[in-house]
Scaffold this active site. Structure first.
Site, PDB file in Angstrom:
ATOM      1  N   CYS A  11       2.030  -6.761  17.420  1.00 16.06           N
ATOM      2  CA  CYS A  11       2.859  -6.579  16.222  1.00 16.06           C
ATOM      3  C   CYS A  11       3.680  -7.852  16.022  1.00 16.06           C
ATOM      4  CB  CYS A  11       3.720  -5.323  16.326  1.00 16.06           C
ATOM      5  SG  CYS A  11       4.905  -5.318  17.690  1.00 16.06           S
ATOM      6  N   ASN A  14       6.959  -7.334  19.169  1.00 13.99           N
ATOM      7  CA  ASN A  14       6.553  -6.758  20.475  1.00 13.99           C
ATOM      8  C   ASN A  14       7.680  -5.939  21.122  1.00 13.99           C
ATOM      9  OD1 ASN A  14       5.359  -7.891  23.743  1.00 13.99           O
ATOM     10  ND2 ASN A  14       4.641  -6.177  22.554  1.00 13.99           N
ATOM     11  N   CYS A  16       8.691  -2.842  19.148  1.00 13.25           N
ATOM     12  CA  CYS A  16       8.625  -1.502  18.535  1.00 13.25           C
ATOM     13  C   CYS A  16       7.191  -0.960  18.529  1.00 13.25           C
ATOM     14  CB  CYS A  16       9.164  -1.519  17.100  1.00 13.25           C
ATOM     15  SG  CYS A  16      10.893  -2.062  16.977  1.00 13.25           S
ATOM     16  N   SER A  18       3.834  -2.397  18.887  1.00 13.52           N
ATOM     17  CA  SER A  18       2.769  -2.658  19.873  1.00 13.52           C
ATOM     18  C   SER A  18       3.102  -2.143  21.278  1.00 13.52           C
ATOM     19  CB  SER A  18       2.356  -4.133  19.884  1.00 13.52           C
ATOM     20  OG  SER A  18       3.411  -4.990  20.231  1.00 13.52           O
TER      21      SER A  18
END
Ligand code: 4NP
Length: 158
Positions: A11, A14, A16, A18
């Site tokens: 994401c 990194n 929230c 992923s």
């Protein structure tokens, strides 16, 4: 046994989406006794949160389902394409950023959009970013559905 399938969820920060996808996918693997067949990681296209634990609300949403998120944020770099078979983007912007980092057609072929594996997802749809807008529980649910779909795809049961 064949070598593990290596999956990296990506994401922006990194902290929230992923890390949630990574933890949910690991949980599914553990439930099904498939841990040995996969290597799983997550990363962000941005470096602002490197070294940090996942967002407190991300960890709370997972904890309410009995899942602990332990990962620390790191930034995805081009060399990571060598270490993974599937590089799974959380939204279209992450997908574009990853394609920009890709060095070869082989790298590009590894980039996928997570919700393309979600039976309830529309083509091209992303996991909404909860960092500014909230909705951490909904993000968890989306990650769960897409992770189920991804695992079915990778185990040939899609
Ligand atoms: P993530 O959410 O990409 O799901 O980890 C975000 C985290 C941090 C930022 C943006 C999105 N940020 O701008 O710092």
């Amino acid at each position: 046994m064949s070598r593990p399938i290596r999956v990296c969820f990506v994401c922006l920060g990194n902290i929230c989406r992923s890390p949630t996808a990574e933890a949910v996918f690991l949980h599914l693997l553990a439930e099904r006794g498939l841990e040995d067949r996969f290597e799983v990681d997550s990363a962000g296209t941005g470096g602002w949160h490197v070294g940090e634990r996942a967002h407190p609300d991300t960890r709370a949403a997972a904890a309410s389902r009995g899942i602990e998120i332990r990962s620390r944020a790191r930034q995805f770099v081009a060399k990571d394409f060598d270490a993974f078979d599937y590089v799974v983007a959380m939204d279209g912007s992450n997908h574009r950023d990853l394609l920009r980092l890709a060095r070869t057609d082989e790298d590009r072929a590894k980039v996928h959009l997570f919700r393309d594996f979600d039976p309830a997802g529309a083509p091209g749809q992303g996991v909404p970013d909860p960092y500014y807008e909230g909705g951490f529980d909904a993000v968890y649910d989306i990650c769960e559905a897409a992770a189920e779909g991804l695992l079915a795809h990778l185990t040939g049961r899609a």
